[in-house]
Design an enzyme around this catalytic site. Sequence first.
Site: not given
Length: 494
Positions: A84-85, A245
Amino acid sequence: MPPSTVVIGVDSSTQSTKAAFVDATTGRLLAVGRAPHRVTGESGARESDPEVWWQALGEAVAAGLRESGVRASAVVGIAVAGQQHGLVVLDGAGRPLRPALLWNDTRSAPQAAALTGALGGPAAWTARTGSVPVASMTAAKWQWLRENEPYAAESAAAVRLPHDFLTERLAGVAATDPGDASGTCWYSTATGAYDAELLSLVGLDEGLLPPVAPTGATRIGSLTRVAAARLGLPAGIAVAAGTGDNMAAAVGLGLGGAGLLDHPVLSLGTSGTVFAATRTRPASSAALAGFAAADGTYLPLACTLNCTLAVDKVAALLGLDRDDAAPGGEAVLLPYLDGERTPDLPAASGLLTGLRHDTTAQQVLGAAYEGAAVTVLRALDEVLLACGLDPADPAVASRPLRLVGGGARGRTWVETVRRLSGRPLLIPEAGELVALGAAALAAGAASGRDGVAVAVGWGDCEGAVEVPPMERDLAAWGRVTAVLDGVTGTGSPG
């Protein structure tokens, strides 16, 4: 005999890509192909070349085809779950303008703090996005790029998350899902769309972002001929929107509207996370990331940066095996080797206190386990509150904690969590939950079914090792939280 229909679930994580080949009918795991990534950077920087992810995906799929023995023609769908991110900026041809800024890159901490204040404080952010900007969030990374590398920001023709980048390479179509989008801090979980005011705040044109599909199991396109030739798969197979994820792990566990709601999960990996799927939209806790889930529910989650890798580093420094540990005694070690996200201490380093002449190396290692475990367990009550539950209710306090990730296979990790939480533990027998969750999304895209319903039907989320509770070690908890509270200036939730 090889199955007639197979789906591929891709787990593109910080360190590697895994491609799980799964029987689309039964959910039986046939093989997992693997390929490594390379992470670079120091002094808070953590970066990877997105082209390496694409290369690794091809290598992992090729390895999975070899190991599974299935015919490529049997594959009917593919989905990507990604770390992520991360911030990926692309030129007009879809090529990365620079290496991706990863979730654990802490250089954007000042930008996160400035953004929090610019909107009026944490409550304003949680009301809209469910989350408060910290260095991990994509909006803070974009702001860092604008301030430190303005040419790259101004030249960007597209802005993507890691899983978006790979999905677009597969289908030739830009798309994301609510789950991964909710980790950007420019997507509103209140409206289910990008927030125009937040985009204006960070100077980002919505046209640079991918459209948001309804769910992670939505079929957003088909595998292109170019991608098919690269991967050795049939052109035209279903490509799902995919997800982040953590959201994929929830699907793999059967968490969601068609499965289990309001039951907590603790994941022990490079990061430590605690989360649960719920129908209640998280919008009030600055300690949590109030994510959306991949299926239209929500996924309140707390994440720490320092978990298994940090403890392994302490073990290596001491010359000990990772399981050659003992309870920390008077020693307290906060293993914040990469800064920390929860609590929000991006510039932190490891802190060791309470040493005595009789302190052993094994106790120091045990203290590292305790520091990492307490840090993530402190957020468990916040997750339960976000689900609309009372953590003090005996029925809630005795609810099993599902333990997943690499640490769930480690004896010392299991015993440390058991001792400090006082809860019964369930350790799912199925491994590779992120990749299995992605495979369920792929099967959903190929069949038009709900991804969580697919996972529940497969039954992989049902088998688990049950570990009974033990009396909670309140003395160790108190020692660690006293030090942690002294560092953060906060009170302990207990």
